[in-house]
Design an enzyme around this catalytic site. Structure first.
Site, PDB file in Angstrom:
ATOM      1  CG  ASP A 124      -0.973  -1.084  -6.690  1.00 15.48           C
ATOM      2  OD1 ASP A 124      -1.722  -0.540  -7.525  1.00 15.48           O
ATOM      3  OD2 ASP A 124      -0.964  -2.308  -6.496  1.00 15.48           O
TER       4      ASP A 124
ATOM      5  CG  ASP B   6       0.816  -3.103 -16.383  1.00 12.08           C
ATOM      6  OD1 ASP B   6       1.049  -3.053 -17.583  1.00 12.08           O
ATOM      7  OD2 ASP B   6       1.130  -4.078 -15.685  1.00 12.08           O
ATOM      8  CB  SER B   7      -2.677  -1.287 -19.772  1.00 11.28           C
ATOM      9  OG  SER B   7      -3.800  -1.134 -18.925  1.00 11.28           O
TER      10      SER B   7
ATOM     11  CG  ASP C 192      -2.440  -9.583  -6.204  1.00 14.21           C
ATOM     12  OD1 ASP C 192      -2.391  -8.572  -6.917  1.00 14.21           O
ATOM     13  OD2 ASP C 192      -3.191 -10.551  -6.451  1.00 14.21           O
TER      14      ASP C 192
HETATM   15  C1  PRP Z   1      -3.604  -3.540 -10.575  1.00 16.19           C
HETATM   16  C2  PRP Z   1      -3.129  -2.235  -9.973  1.00 16.19           C
HETATM   17  C3  PRP Z   1      -3.843  -1.202 -10.763  1.00 16.19           C
HETATM   18  C4  PRP Z   1      -4.016  -1.869 -12.119  1.00 16.19           C
HETATM   19  C5  PRP Z   1      -3.006  -1.319 -13.049  1.00 16.19           C
HETATM   20  O1  PRP Z   1      -4.796  -3.886  -9.979  1.00 16.19           O
HETATM   21  O2  PRP Z   1      -3.427  -2.142  -8.609  1.00 16.19           O
HETATM   22  O3  PRP Z   1      -5.105  -0.893 -10.215  1.00 16.19           O
HETATM   23  O4  PRP Z   1      -3.797  -3.269 -11.959  1.00 16.19           O
HETATM   24  O5  PRP Z   1      -3.118  -1.933 -14.310  1.00 16.19           O
HETATM   25  P1  PRP Z   1      -3.523  -1.147 -15.623  1.00 16.19           P
HETATM   26  O6  PRP Z   1      -2.733   0.130 -15.667  1.00 16.19           O
HETATM   27  O7  PRP Z   1      -3.119  -2.126 -16.708  1.00 16.19           O
HETATM   28  O8  PRP Z   1      -4.994  -0.898 -15.624  1.00 16.19           O
HETATM   29  P2  PRP Z   1      -5.417  -5.366 -10.027  1.00 16.19           P
HETATM   30  O9  PRP Z   1      -6.476  -5.394 -11.073  1.00 16.19           O
HETATM   31  O10 PRP Z   1      -4.323  -6.361 -10.131  1.00 16.19           O
HETATM   32  O11 PRP Z   1      -6.153  -5.462  -8.639  1.00 16.19           O
HETATM   33  P3  PRP Z   1      -5.567  -5.268  -7.152  1.00 16.19           P
HETATM   34  O12 PRP Z   1      -5.237  -3.784  -6.988  1.00 16.19           O
HETATM   35  O13 PRP Z   1      -6.694  -5.706  -6.283  1.00 16.19           O
HETATM   36  O14 PRP Z   1      -4.329  -6.130  -7.018  1.00 16.19           O
END
Ligand code: PRP
Length: 178
Positions: A97, A100-101, A156
């Site tokens: 979805d 980010d980092s 979320d």
């Molecule tokens: C979110 C998102 C990615 C990740 C991105 O997942 O769905 O998997 O963070 O962040 P990053 O690039 O900093 O690693 P989250 O851990 O919030 O879990 P979720 O998908 O269950 O909401």
């Protein structure tokens, strides 16, 4: 009270998914695609994307631990649910979805590459390049967004808002809490 501000209405998201699917249909024409969604956030994007794909598609999911920021910055992601499908020799499309980092995606793509797929590409709905800590670039990206906290369409805050059909910026309440 926290406040939601529309960033992308449902129609804009759906139109962009149509464009992404057209590219993927072109790039993988005539090949079977193993589409792997990263739980939980990617479930809605994956569901809408695969319904627009025209090649034979197999769907699988992985789940990774959602650590706090300190642990996450180490780049170590714990796999809670591995792929059930055999990856070796297959065309694999990893669906996120949001990037980010980039730590989740870097770890998972290296983990899955070790299983020797024929090809591994990444498709994300949202990309936040301002927050990147590792050098990773999605092959297919729906929207590049600034560094806002966004919810809806699978994303979320405290497990809420995933069911909203659009994507919203979540503004914290006056006290600064979410
Ligand atoms: C979110 C998102 C990615 C990740 C991105 O997942 O769905 O998997 O963070 O962040 P990053 O690039 O900093 O690693 P989250 O851990 O919030 O879990 P979720 O998908 O269950 O909401």
């Amino acid at each position: 009270m926290e406040r939601l501000e529309v960033l992308m209405p449902e129609a804009v998201i759906q139109a962009r998914i149509g464009e992404l699917a057209a590219k993927i249909n072109h790039d993988y024409a005539g090949k079977e695609l193993l589409v792997v969604g990263i739980l939980r956030g990617a479930f809605i994007f994956l569901a809408d994307l695969v319904r627009r794909l025209e090649m034979p598609v197999v769907v699988d999911f992985v789940a990774v631990s959602s650590y706090g920021q300190a642990t996450r910055s180490s780049g170590v992601v714990r796999i809670l649910k591995d792929v059930d499908e055999s990856v070796t020799g297959r065309q694999l499309l990893l669906v996120e979805d949001i990037v980010d980092s980039g730590l989740t995606l870097k770890y998972l793509s290296e983990y899955l590459r070790a299983k020797q797929p024929a090809d591994l590409r990444v498709c994300t709905l949202l990309d936040k390049p301002d927050r990147r800590q590792v050098d990773i670039k999605p092959d297919y990206n729906g929207f590049t967004i600034p560094d806002h906290y966004v919810v809806g369409y699978g994303l979320d805050c405290g497990q809420h808002y995933r069911n909203l059909p659009g994507i919203y910026i979540l503004h914290p309440d006056q006290d600064g809490g979410l």
